[in-house]
Design a protein around this motif. Structure first.
Motif, mmCIF file in Angstrom:
data_model
loop_
_atom_site.group_PDB
_atom_site.id
_atom_site.type_symbol
_atom_site.label_atom_id
_atom_site.label_comp_id
_atom_site.label_asym_id
_atom_site.label_seq_id
_atom_site.Cartn_x
_atom_site.Cartn_y
_atom_site.Cartn_z
ATOM 1 N N MET A 1 0.846 -1.180 0.000
ATOM 2 C CA MET A 1 0.000 0.000 0.000
ATOM 3 C C MET A 1 0.888 1.239 0.000
ATOM 4 S SD MET A 1 -2.928 1.256 2.668
ATOM 5 C CE MET A 1 -1.926 1.133 4.095
ATOM 6 N N ALA A 2 0.581 2.146 -0.887
ATOM 7 C CA ALA A 2 1.326 3.402 -0.986
ATOM 8 C C ALA A 2 0.389 4.567 -0.703
ATOM 9 C CB ALA A 2 1.930 3.552 -2.380
ATOM 10 N N ARG A 3 0.973 5.653 -0.286
ATOM 11 C CA ARG A 3 0.236 6.907 -0.118
ATOM 12 C C ARG A 3 0.420 7.657 -1.429
ATOM 13 N NH1 ARG A 3 -3.102 8.877 3.437
ATOM 14 N NH2 ARG A 3 -2.810 10.968 4.212
ATOM 15 N N VAL A 4 -0.689 8.055 -2.047
ATOM 16 C CA VAL A 4 -0.651 8.687 -3.367
ATOM 17 C C VAL A 4 -1.218 10.094 -3.260
ATOM 18 C CG1 VAL A 4 -1.341 8.477 -5.785
ATOM 19 C CG2 VAL A 4 -1.024 6.415 -4.404
ATOM 20 N N HIS A 5 -0.435 11.069 -3.665
ATOM 21 C CA HIS A 5 -0.896 12.460 -3.676
ATOM 22 C C HIS A 5 -1.145 12.844 -5.128
ATOM 23 C CE1 HIS A 5 -1.619 16.445 -2.145
ATOM 24 N NE2 HIS A 5 -0.825 16.928 -3.089
ATOM 25 N N ILE A 6 -2.327 13.417 -5.376
ATOM 26 C CA ILE A 6 -2.757 13.754 -6.734
ATOM 27 C C ILE A 6 -3.146 15.223 -6.777
ATOM 28 C CG2 ILE A 6 -4.431 13.239 -8.549
ATOM 29 C CD1 ILE A 6 -4.889 10.536 -6.935
ATOM 30 N N GLU A 7 -2.646 15.930 -7.771
ATOM 31 C CA GLU A 7 -3.004 17.331 -7.970
ATOM 32 C C GLU A 7 -3.474 17.544 -9.399
ATOM 33 O OE1 GLU A 7 0.514 19.594 -7.140
ATOM 34 O OE2 GLU A 7 0.371 19.257 -4.984
ATOM 35 N N LEU A 8 -4.398 18.470 -9.574
ATOM 36 C CA LEU A 8 -4.841 18.924 -10.886
ATOM 37 C C LEU A 8 -4.620 20.420 -10.961
ATOM 38 C CD1 LEU A 8 -8.229 17.157 -11.691
ATOM 39 C CD2 LEU A 8 -6.234 17.294 -13.182
ATOM 40 N N GLY A 9 -3.939 20.856 -11.995
ATOM 41 C CA GLY A 9 -3.687 22.280 -12.154
ATOM 42 C C GLY A 9 -3.416 22.628 -13.599
ATOM 43 N N SER A 10 -3.334 23.900 -13.847
ATOM 44 C CA SER A 10 -3.100 24.378 -15.205
ATOM 45 C C SER A 10 -1.646 24.794 -15.379
ATOM 46 C CB SER A 10 -4.039 25.543 -15.523
ATOM 47 O OG SER A 10 -3.823 26.590 -14.605
ATOM 48 N N THR A 11 -1.302 25.096 -16.604
ATOM 49 C CA THR A 11 0.052 25.533 -16.915
ATOM 50 C C THR A 11 0.033 26.973 -17.416
ATOM 51 O OG1 THR A 11 -0.081 24.731 -19.200
ATOM 52 C CG2 THR A 11 0.812 23.210 -17.555
ATOM 53 N N VAL A 12 1.190 27.563 -17.401
ATOM 54 C CA VAL A 12 1.387 28.897 -17.957
ATOM 55 C C VAL A 12 2.635 28.811 -18.826
ATOM 56 C CG1 VAL A 12 2.724 29.681 -15.959
ATOM 57 C CG2 VAL A 12 1.591 31.353 -17.403
ATOM 58 N N LYS A 13 2.654 29.540 -19.909
ATOM 59 C CA LYS A 13 3.823 29.509 -20.795
ATOM 60 C C LYS A 13 4.780 30.632 -20.424
ATOM 61 C CE LYS A 13 1.735 27.153 -24.621
ATOM 62 N NZ LYS A 13 1.551 27.097 -26.060
ATOM 63 N N ARG A 14 6.037 30.265 -20.285
ATOM 64 C CA ARG A 14 7.099 31.233 -20.007
ATOM 65 C C ARG A 14 8.060 31.226 -21.189
ATOM 66 N NH1 ARG A 14 4.872 34.068 -16.146
ATOM 67 N NH2 ARG A 14 4.685 33.003 -14.172
ATOM 68 N N GLY A 15 8.511 32.404 -21.557
ATOM 69 C CA GLY A 15 9.405 32.523 -22.694
ATOM 70 C C GLY A 15 10.772 31.909 -22.422
ATOM 71 N N GLY A 16 11.167 31.009 -23.274
ATOM 72 C CA GLY A 16 12.498 30.412 -23.209
ATOM 73 C C GLY A 16 13.386 31.033 -24.269
ATOM 74 N N PRO A 17 14.631 30.592 -24.350
ATOM 75 C CA PRO A 17 15.541 31.191 -25.322
ATOM 76 C C PRO A 17 15.122 30.955 -26.776
ATOM 77 C CG PRO A 17 16.596 29.371 -24.158
ATOM 78 C CD PRO A 17 15.264 29.588 -23.532
ATOM 79 N N THR A 18 14.446 29.817 -27.058
ATOM 80 C CA THR A 18 14.057 29.544 -28.444
ATOM 81 C C THR A 18 12.557 29.311 -28.607
ATOM 82 O OG1 THR A 18 14.509 27.187 -28.142
ATOM 83 C CG2 THR A 18 16.300 28.550 -29.015
ATOM 84 N N GLU A 19 11.858 28.969 -27.519
ATOM 85 C CA GLU A 19 10.417 28.745 -27.594
ATOM 86 C C GLU A 19 9.804 28.864 -26.204
ATOM 87 O OE1 GLU A 19 9.560 24.151 -27.626
ATOM 88 O OE2 GLU A 19 11.202 24.561 -29.009
ATOM 89 N N ASP A 20 8.468 28.968 -26.152
ATOM 90 C CA ASP A 20 7.780 29.042 -24.866
ATOM 91 C C ASP A 20 7.846 27.700 -24.144
ATOM 92 O OD1 ASP A 20 7.099 31.668 -25.160
ATOM 93 O OD2 ASP A 20 5.070 31.269 -25.888
ATOM 94 N N LEU A 21 8.022 27.746 -22.834
ATOM 95 C CA LEU A 21 8.076 26.545 -22.010
ATOM 96 C C LEU A 21 6.841 26.491 -21.116
ATOM 97 C CD1 LEU A 21 11.785 26.935 -20.852
ATOM 98 C CD2 LEU A 21 10.928 25.457 -22.669
ATOM 99 N N PRO A 22 6.062 25.393 -21.177
ATOM 100 C CA PRO A 22 4.910 25.297 -20.272
ATOM 101 C C PRO A 22 5.363 24.913 -18.871
ATOM 102 C CG PRO A 22 5.039 23.366 -21.663
ATOM 103 C CD PRO A 22 6.143 24.290 -22.101
ATOM 104 N N LEU A 23 4.916 25.657 -17.872
ATOM 105 C CA LEU A 23 5.245 25.375 -16.473
ATOM 106 C C LEU A 23 3.951 25.262 -15.682
ATOM 107 C CD1 LEU A 23 8.053 28.035 -15.977
ATOM 108 C CD2 LEU A 23 8.347 25.591 -16.366
ATOM 109 N N LEU A 24 3.943 24.388 -14.675
ATOM 110 C CA LEU A 24 2.777 24.277 -13.810
ATOM 111 C C LEU A 24 2.625 25.552 -12.999
ATOM 112 C CD1 LEU A 24 3.183 20.651 -12.456
ATOM 113 C CD2 LEU A 24 1.346 21.494 -13.921
ATOM 114 N N ARG A 25 1.394 25.981 -12.808
ATOM 115 C CA ARG A 25 1.140 27.123 -11.926
ATOM 116 C C ARG A 25 1.535 26.756 -10.506
ATOM 117 N NH1 ARG A 25 -1.410 31.305 -14.294
ATOM 118 N NH2 ARG A 25 -2.426 30.869 -16.270
ATOM 119 N N SER A 26 1.780 27.735 -9.672
ATOM 120 C CA SER A 26 2.315 27.494 -8.327
ATOM 121 C C SER A 26 1.335 26.799 -7.393
ATOM 122 C CB SER A 26 2.771 28.808 -7.695
ATOM 123 O OG SER A 26 1.683 29.709 -7.615
ATOM 124 N N ALA A 27 0.050 26.877 -7.654
ATOM 125 C CA ALA A 27 -0.944 26.215 -6.789
ATOM 126 C C ALA A 27 -1.893 25.382 -7.648
ATOM 127 C CB ALA A 27 -1.733 27.246 -6.002
#
Length: 101
Positions: A1-27
């Motif tokens: 038996m394992a303890r499983v933590h599950i989150e649902l959230g959206s992403t935001v795009k941050r500008g990278g050197p060559t393309e936008d990078l999707p990052l998870l929002r902080s909450a």
């Protein structure tokens, strides 16, 4: 038996050197923690369009599956190893199920 933590959230795009990078929002929008078992257990979470599942396991590896009638006992499943966190693209309306690996 394992303890499983599950989150649902959206992403935001941050500008990278060559393309936008999707990052998870902080909450996450919603989260739940449950214990896995020998049988598939479905969490009381439902994805919205454009969201990402983040799943972590402690105390053992687990199988996860996604869908309207999610069942982690089917072959179309993914594994999350003990101590690992994994991200999965969500489809609107789907749920998540977990079970011991």
């Amino acid at each position: 038996m394992a303890r499983v933590h599950i989150e649902l959230g959206s992403t935001v795009k941050r500008g990278g050197p060559t393309e936008d990078l999707p990052l998870l929002r902080s909450a996450p929008r919603v989260a739940a923690t449950l214990n896995s078992a020998a049988n598939s257990t479905t969490a009381e979470l439902q994805a919205q369009a454009g969201e990402v599942w983040t799943v972590s396991a402690t105390g053992g590896a687990v199988f996860v599956a996604f869908g309207a009638d999610a069942d982690a006992g089917v072959p179309e499943r993914r594994i999350v190893l003990d101590g690992q966190a994994r991200d999965f693209a969500a489809t609107a309306g789907e749920k998540i199920a977990v079970k011991d690996a």
